[in-house]
Scaffold this motif. Structure first.
Motif, PDB file in Angstrom:
ATOM      1  N   ILE A 131       0.823  -1.217   0.000  1.00 14.92           N
ATOM      2  CA  ILE A 131       0.000   0.000   0.000  1.00 14.92           C
ATOM      3  C   ILE A 131       0.858   1.268   0.000  1.00 14.92           C
ATOM      4  O   ILE A 131       0.555   2.243  -0.698  1.00 14.92           O
TER       5      ILE A 131
ATOM      6  N   ASP B   8     -13.547  -0.718  -5.846  1.00 17.64           N
ATOM      7  CA  ASP B   8     -12.540  -0.299  -4.866  1.00 17.64           C
ATOM      8  C   ASP B   8     -12.895   1.074  -4.285  1.00 17.64           C
ATOM      9  O   ASP B   8     -12.716   1.326  -3.093  1.00 17.64           O
ATOM     10  N   ALA B   9     -13.395   1.966  -5.134  1.00 15.19           N
ATOM     11  CA  ALA B   9     -13.744   3.314  -4.664  1.00 15.19           C
ATOM     12  C   ALA B   9     -14.772   3.254  -3.543  1.00 15.19           C
ATOM     13  O   ALA B   9     -14.655   3.959  -2.534  1.00 15.19           O
TER      14      ALA B   9
ATOM     15  N   GLN C 158     -15.252   1.156  -1.344  1.00 17.92           N
ATOM     16  CA  GLN C 158     -14.767   0.637  -0.056  1.00 17.92           C
ATOM     17  C   GLN C 158     -14.309   1.780   0.857  1.00 17.92           C
ATOM     18  O   GLN C 158     -13.950   1.553   2.018  1.00 17.92           O
ATOM     19  N   ALA C 159     -14.311   3.002   0.348  1.00 18.08           N
ATOM     20  CA  ALA C 159     -13.892   4.157   1.158  1.00 18.08           C
ATOM     21  C   ALA C 159     -14.837   4.327   2.348  1.00 18.08           C
ATOM     22  O   ALA C 159     -16.021   3.996   2.257  1.00 18.08           O
TER      23      ALA C 159
ATOM     24  N   LEU D 249     -12.744  10.760  -0.555  1.00 20.33           N
ATOM     25  CA  LEU D 249     -12.104   9.513  -0.123  1.00 20.33           C
ATOM     26  C   LEU D 249     -12.307   8.418  -1.176  1.00 20.33           C
ATOM     27  O   LEU D 249     -11.382   7.642  -1.467  1.00 20.33           O
ATOM     28  N   ALA D 250     -13.489   8.372  -1.756  1.00 22.17           N
ATOM     29  CA  ALA D 250     -13.733   7.387  -2.827  1.00 22.17           C
ATOM     30  C   ALA D 250     -12.809   7.671  -4.013  1.00 22.17           C
ATOM     31  O   ALA D 250     -12.282   6.750  -4.649  1.00 22.17           O
TER      32      ALA D 250
ATOM     33  N   GLU E   8      -9.804   9.045  -3.974  1.00 24.27           N
ATOM     34  CA  GLU E   8      -8.423   8.615  -3.696  1.00 24.27           C
ATOM     35  C   GLU E   8      -8.302   7.097  -3.832  1.00 24.27           C
ATOM     36  O   GLU E   8      -7.331   6.598  -4.413  1.00 24.27           O
ATOM     37  N   ASN E   9      -9.305   6.376  -3.337  1.00 24.16           N
ATOM     38  CA  ASN E   9      -9.295   4.910  -3.542  1.00 24.16           C
ATOM     39  C   ASN E   9      -9.216   4.576  -5.029  1.00 24.16           C
ATOM     40  O   ASN E   9      -8.465   3.707  -5.450  1.00 24.16           O
TER      41      ASN E   9
ATOM     42  N   LEU F 128      -5.727   5.302  -6.450  1.00 21.63           N
ATOM     43  CA  LEU F 128      -4.724   4.322  -6.003  1.00 21.63           C
ATOM     44  C   LEU F 128      -4.967   2.968  -6.665  1.00 21.63           C
ATOM     45  O   LEU F 128      -4.023   2.289  -7.090  1.00 21.63           O
ATOM     46  N   ALA F 129      -6.232   2.583  -6.757  1.00 22.83           N
ATOM     47  CA  ALA F 129      -6.552   1.293  -7.395  1.00 22.83           C
ATOM     48  C   ALA F 129      -6.150   1.323  -8.866  1.00 22.83           C
ATOM     49  O   ALA F 129      -5.646   0.330  -9.409  1.00 22.83           O
TER      50      ALA F 129
END
Ligand SMILES: Cc1cc2nc3c(=O)[nH]c(=O)nc-3n(C[C@H](O)[C@H](O)[C@H](O)COP(=O)(O)O)c2cc1C
Length: 188
Positions: free
Chosen positions: A3, A32-33, A35-36, A118-119, A121-122, A125-126
């Protein structure tokens, strides 16, 4: 991928190949988003996936015009350079990326901006984890938050656009971007 490696390696990518991002990958990134974390687990987000390049061109023209009309040159970040860029008919604010994912709040609320960010940034990163580039396009936000901008992407009037994120296959490796040393106050 570790991570911390993903966090350190992700870059704002502004140079893409024309290779599309397939639907399964986009769905995986959105999975993935979401999961924020979100305030009281409201999950107040809606994802608009835009692959229509002609539409992105039109939105870019309108977003640039709105920014130029609404913002005195001196107030733009980067001032003269930013003004010249917005004035350049060849500059497309989405860098001709093959896809834009706009994360919007389904309705206004005290924490919806934080939740959608936050979603985002997920998602970024994903994307990096899958070898894709991404970049938040703040230049689009002013226009997307107008009735005309929402209509362009078929967003319900009550939605609040938060995070326009372009995605695609990077044409080149984005160079590292320095970070300031964090100011840390230790209390106790
Ligand atoms: C809220 C926000 C708005 C941004 N808007 C733009 C933009 O309109 N155009 C652009 O090229 N980059 C934009 N960026 C990307 C930043 O310029 C970039 O993240 C920053 O320079 C740090 O580089 P890095 O992401 O590679 O670490 C934006 C980033 C954020 C978080």
């Amino acid at each position: 991928m570790d991570i911390s490696e993903a966090i350190a390696g992700r870059r704002a990518v502004r140079d893409y190949t024309s290779e599309p991002v397939d639907e399964a990958t986009l769905r995986a990134l959105i999975a993935d988003a979401v999961q924020a974390p979100s305030a009281i687990n409201e999950q107040p987000w809606i994802f608009t996936v835009v692959r229509d390049q002609a539409l992105l061109d039109r939105v870019s023209v309108k977003a640039k015009a709105l920014m130029l009309a609404a913002t005195p040159a001196a107030a733009l970040p980067g001032h003269a350079h930013a003004h010249a860029m917005l004035d350049d008919p060849h500059f497309q604010i989405f860098y001709h990326a093959p896809v834009l994912v706009l994360i919007s709040a389904t309705a206004p609320g005290p924490f919806v901006t934080e939740d959608c960010t936050l979603a985002a940034e997920n998602l970024m990163l994903a994307a990096y984890g899958k070898g894709l580039g991404s970049c938040w396009i703040g230049l689009a936000q002013g226009y997307l938050d107008t009735p005309d901008g929402k209509a362009a992407f078929g967003l319900p009037a009550g939605c609040q656009p938060v995070a326009p994120i372009i995605l695609g296959h990077p044409k080149s490796v984005a160079p590292p971007v320095a970070r300031k040393a964090p100011e840390i106050h230790w209390v106790g």
